[in-house]
Design a protein around this motif. Sequence first.
Motif, PDB file in Angstrom:
ATOM      1  N   HIS A 112      25.782 -50.799   4.390  1.00  0.00           N
ATOM      2  CA  HIS A 112      24.622 -50.131   3.799  1.00  0.00           C
ATOM      3  C   HIS A 112      24.432 -50.610   2.365  1.00  0.00           C
ATOM      4  N   ASP A 172      10.268 -55.946   4.659  1.00  0.00           N
ATOM      5  CA  ASP A 172      11.321 -55.059   4.154  1.00  0.00           C
ATOM      6  C   ASP A 172      11.558 -55.240   2.660  1.00  0.00           C
ATOM      7  N   ARG A 176      10.706 -52.271   0.465  1.00  0.00           N
ATOM      8  CA  ARG A 176      11.240 -50.945   0.758  1.00  0.00           C
ATOM      9  C   ARG A 176      12.760 -50.895   0.792  1.00  0.00           C
ATOM     10  N   LEU A 177      13.429 -51.995   0.477  1.00  0.00           N
ATOM     11  CA  LEU A 177      14.885 -51.996   0.479  1.00  0.00           C
ATOM     12  C   LEU A 177      15.392 -51.020  -0.579  1.00  0.00           C
ATOM     13  N   ASP A 199      20.168 -47.742   2.705  1.00  0.00           N
ATOM     14  CA  ASP A 199      19.657 -48.388   3.915  1.00  0.00           C
ATOM     15  C   ASP A 199      20.814 -48.947   4.743  1.00  0.00           C
ATOM     16  N   VAL A 256      17.138 -54.634   8.339  1.00  0.00           N
ATOM     17  CA  VAL A 256      17.260 -53.203   8.052  1.00  0.00           C
ATOM     18  C   VAL A 256      17.223 -52.439   9.373  1.00  0.00           C
ATOM     19  N   ARG A 282      18.171 -48.983   9.646  1.00  0.00           N
ATOM     20  CA  ARG A 282      17.683 -47.624   9.384  1.00  0.00           C
ATOM     21  C   ARG A 282      17.423 -47.487   7.895  1.00  0.00           C
ATOM     22  N   SER A 283      16.199 -47.162   7.565  1.00  0.00           N
ATOM     23  CA  SER A 283      15.823 -47.058   6.158  1.00  0.00           C
ATOM     24  C   SER A 283      16.113 -45.667   5.616  1.00  0.00           C
ATOM     25  N   ALA A 284      16.611 -45.634   4.390  1.00  0.00           N
ATOM     26  CA  ALA A 284      16.830 -44.354   3.715  1.00  0.00           C
ATOM     27  C   ALA A 284      15.555 -43.868   3.041  1.00  0.00           C
ATOM     28  N   VAL A 305      13.441 -41.897  -1.988  1.00  0.00           N
ATOM     29  CA  VAL A 305      14.718 -42.067  -1.307  1.00  0.00           C
ATOM     30  C   VAL A 305      15.695 -41.044  -1.873  1.00  0.00           C
TER      31      VAL A 305
END
Length: 224
Positions: free
Chosen positions: A83, A117, A120-121, A125, A145, A147-149, A207
């Motif tokens: 992650h 991505d 949005r990283l 994540d 990615v 699963r995004s946080a 986030v």
Amino acid sequence: MAKRVRGHIKWFSPEEHFGSIRPDDGSPDILVFLNNFRGTVDPYALRRGNAVEYRVERTPGGQRAVDVVLLRTEAMIQRVRGHIKWFSYEKRYGFIQRDDGLADVFVHLDDLRDAADSHRLAQGDVVEFRVEQTPRGPRATDVVVLRSAVTDERVTGRIKWFNHSKRYGFIQRDDGLPDVFVHISDLRDPADAYWVAEGDLVEFRVVQSPKGPKTVDVVLLPRD
């Protein structure tokens, strides 16, 4: 039968589907195209340093590698999970904490498989990647990615206050929820770091960080 040669990938562009091979015998680098590989090969699996075997074909445009075989090893094809430990949009890099307990791995924005991505990283994540050994240490490549946080919903608000010397501030959300922390590295466009000011209208994602909610992918909207 034409002699087969061994070498390694010097570089390869998965988007353009071509690259070059450096032969092990010290001869000049040779051009290679994705369709010159034997069988079906994932272009994102072709990384610098991958060992290959091939034949040399002479064409009007010069020599090229054909009937190329990727000499896979477990280390080359293994994908690792982890992650995002931290990531700076301003610097375009960060580090991944591996699930297998080995040392954290450097990751650059250019190493993401999906360019979408890159906006949005964020910390937390869940990602899957390959590890490439470089002179500066291990580096994550072909990062996906899982699963995004980060929430998909984009939120609007206004800069409540911002301290340029400390490089952070807070945003007052338009939806009435509590103010949210913003760091200068969370701005999508690094150039906005010079202009962001109290009262600016912004759009962002949120986030959950260990210290509470924070913004990512912050975009300055036109001023009133």
